[in-house]
Design an enzyme around this catalytic site. Structure first.
Site, short mmCIF file in Angstrom:
data_model
loop_
_atom_site.label_atom_id
_atom_site.label_comp_id
_atom_site.label_asym_id
_atom_site.label_seq_id
_atom_site.Cartn_x
_atom_site.Cartn_y
_atom_site.Cartn_z
N TYR A 143 45.93 40.65 38.29
CA TYR A 143 45.57 39.94 39.70
C TYR A 143 45.96 38.66 39.64
CZ TYR A 143 42.07 38.70 43.18
OH TYR A 143 41.39 38.21 44.17
N ASP A 202 49.45 33.26 34.38
CA ASP A 202 48.29 32.87 35.10
C ASP A 202 47.16 33.14 33.76
OD1 ASP A 202 45.71 33.34 36.14
OD2 ASP A 202 46.58 34.90 37.92
N LYS A 261 38.65 28.79 36.41
CA LYS A 261 37.31 29.26 35.63
C LYS A 261 36.74 28.35 34.53
CE LYS A 261 38.29 34.38 36.57
NZ LYS A 261 37.23 34.67 37.50
#
Ligand code: HOZ
Length: 432
Positions: free
Chosen positions: A144, A239, A272
Site C-alpha cells: 500500500y 516506500d 510516520k
C-alpha cells in the site's frame, strides 16, 4: 446495563462522519464491534472514552516509536508552538531535519518534506515519471502506498494487461500504466521486465510490507528488483513510510544493504516516525533526480503545510531520541519477546500461529508458516482472527483491527507489558 461512551460517540460520529471515522480501518468494519474512542495516551497505553486502559500496539499506525507523551518531544513541540504554527516560508528547522535525514539514510542526497505518506509516494511517483520520461510503473499486490489514484489498483488478468482500480472514483485511465505483480515472485518480475522494461518509470515497493501484516521481500527477490531496475533504467522506489526509522535507524534499506553489497534504492518515501506523531512525511533520492523538482526542474510539487515548523520540531526531537546508543537493540529485543511469547502460547494450545519482527515492527498470522505474498496472507481464518482480536481487546490489549495490518512496539513498552499481553493471549488460546 450501562451504555459505553464509545458506543454513544460512535453513533454521534456516524451521523456526521462517513462510517464514523476519518480513516476507514479505524471503524472496526473487518472485526466488528465499536471502535474505541481515545481520550488520552501516555507511554505504552491509551485510555478510551470509558476510561479503560489498553496496551497500545498500534502507536498511531507507527509514528509513536518513543511511546505517547515523551517529555523531550513535548518540550520541543511546546517551544516550537510558541514561535508560530505555520509560516508558508522556509525555516531553519526544515534544514536541520533535512540534514538529519540525509545523514541517516545514505541513499538520500536531497529530500523534500511533505505532510503525509500518500503525498510522499505520489510525489516520488511523479518525479520518477518526470525523470525517466516514461509512464509505466510496477507495484505489488498487498503493498500500500497511500491513496493516490494510480496506486489504488489490483492485478489485472495477466502480465500483458494492466491493473483494475480498487476504489470507485478511480477511472481505468488513471491505472492504465500500473502493472501489479505478486510480491516475492521472481519469475513474474522477470517476465514483466522482459515485456515492459523499457517503458517502466519505476518499481515501487514496501521492502518489508506492513500492509499485508508483515511480509519481507526475500533476499533473492530484492536483488532481482535492483538488478532489473538498473538494467532497464527504471527507478527503484522504496516506500519506507512504515519501516523508515522503525525497523532500523537507516530503515529497511540499511538491512538489505548489509546483505547485498552496494545496495540502495533510487528514491525513498518516508513518513510516520519522522513526524513523531505530527503530519510530516518526505521523499528523497539522488541529487540528480531530486533537482528535477520545481523550482529547479520541471516536475511540480508543493504544499502549504510542507515542512510545518511544529511538525518538524516533533520529528527532529523524535529522531534525536532514536539515535541514542542501544535504542534499536532494546526495541528489537522487546518486540521479539512479544512475537516469541505469542507464538509459544498459541502453539502450546495447538493453534497454528507464526510471527516475525524487525526493530519495533511486528506481524503475526494464524497460519503454520510465514506467508510470502498477499494471497497467502488472505488465507488466514478471519473469524478466528476476529475472535482473538476481541478477546485481547476485552483484556486491554489493542492490536490493529484488521488481519492485514502490522503492529508496533514502542520504547515505552516494558517487559511487564509484554508479559501481560502474552498472559492474556495464553488465557484466550487455552479456552477458545
Ligand atoms: N494507513 C493506515 C493503515 N495501513 C491507517 C491509518 C489510520 O487509520 O490512521
Amino acid at each position: 446495563m450501562t451504555t459505553s461512551r464509545n458506543d454513544v460517540l460512535f453513533e454521534r460520529a456516524k451521523k456526521l462522519i462517513p462510517g464514523g471515522v476519518n480513516s476507514p480501518v479505524r471503524a472496526f468494519k473487518a472485526v466488528g464491534g465499536t471502535p474505541r474512542f481515545v481520550q488520552r495516551a501516555q507511554g505504552a497505553y491509551f485510555w478510551d472514552a470509558d476510561g479503560k486502559r489498553y496496551i497500545d500496539y498500534i502507536g498511531s499506525w507507527g509514528p509513536m516509536i518513543l511511546g505517547h507523551g515523551h517529555s523531550g518531544v513535548i518540550e520541543a513541540v511546546q517551544k516550537a508552538m510558541m514561535d508560530g504554527f505555520s509560516f508558508g516560508a522556509p525555516t531553519e528547522r526544515e534544514v536541520e531535519l533535512a540534514e538529519e535525514i540525509v545523514k541517516l539514510v545514505p541513499s538520500i542526497e536531497m529530500v523534500r518534506l511533505v505532510s503525509s505518506g500518500t503525498e510522499a509516494a505520489m510525489s516520488a511517483l511523479r518525479l520518477a515519471r518526470g525523470a525517466t520520461g516514461r509512464s509505466k510503473i510496477i507495484k505489488f499486490e498487498g503493498c500500500y502506498h497511500g491513496h493516490t489514484d494510480a496506486l489504488l489498483v489490483k492485478a489485472g488478468s495477466g502480465l500483458a494487461t494492466f491493473g483494475n482500480p480498487t476504489s470507485a472514483g478511480v477511472p481505468p485511465e488513471a491505472v492504465q500504466h500500473t502493472l501489479v505483480l505478486e510480491y516475492n515472485n521472481i519469475a513474474q518480475l522477470e517476465e514483466c521486465f522482459a515485456l515492459h522494461g523499457k517503458q517502466l518509470a519505476c518499481l515501487m515497493m514496501e521492502p518489508i510490507c506492513g500492509n499485508m501484516n508483515f511480509v519481507r521481500a526475500t533476499l533473492p527477490f530484492m536483488k532481482r528488483c535492483r538488478e532489473l531496475c538498473t538494467a532497464y533504467g527504471a527507478l527503484l522506489i522504496f516506500d519506507e513510510v512504515m519501516t523508515g526509522f522503525r525497523v532500523a535507524l537507516g530503515g529497511a534499506q540499511s538491512l538489505y544493504a548489509e546483505l547485498i553489497p552496494g545496495f540502495k534504492p533510487d528514491m525513498t518515501a518516508l513518513g510516520k516516525v519522522i513526524g513523531g506523531g505530527m503530519p510530516l512525511a518526505a521523499f528523497g533520492g539522488s541529487k540528480a533526480v531530486m533537482e528535477m523538482l520545481a523550482p529547479l526542474g520541471a516536475v511540480y510539487q508543493a504544499g502549504t503545510l510542507s515542512g510545518n515548523p511544529v511538525a518538524t520540531a516533533c520529528g527532529l526531537a523524535t529522531l534525536r531520541e532514536v539515535q541514542k546508543p542501544g535504542f534499536y537493540e532494546a526495541l528489537a529485543e522487546r518486540t521479539r519477546s512479544l512475537v516469541t511469547g505469542l507464538t509459544a502460547a498459541a502453539n502450546k494450545a495447538g493453534v497454528p500461529f507464526c510471527g516475525d519482527s524487525q526493530g519495533g515492527m511486528f506481524g503475526f498470522f494464524l497460519l503454520g508458516q510465514l506467508p510470502q505474498n498477499y494471497a497467502t496472507v488472505m488465507t488466514t481464518d478471519s473469524p478466528a482472527f476476529n475472535r482473538f482480536f476481541h478477546a485481547m481487546l476485552d483484556k486491554g490489549v489493542y492490536y490493529a483491527p484488521a488481519l492485514y495490518e502490522a503492529g508496533f512496539v514502542s520504547a515505552a513498552h516494558t517487559a511487564a507489558d509484554i508479559e501481560a499481553t502474552v498472559d492474556a493471549a495464553t488465557q484466550f488460546f487455552a479456552h477458545r
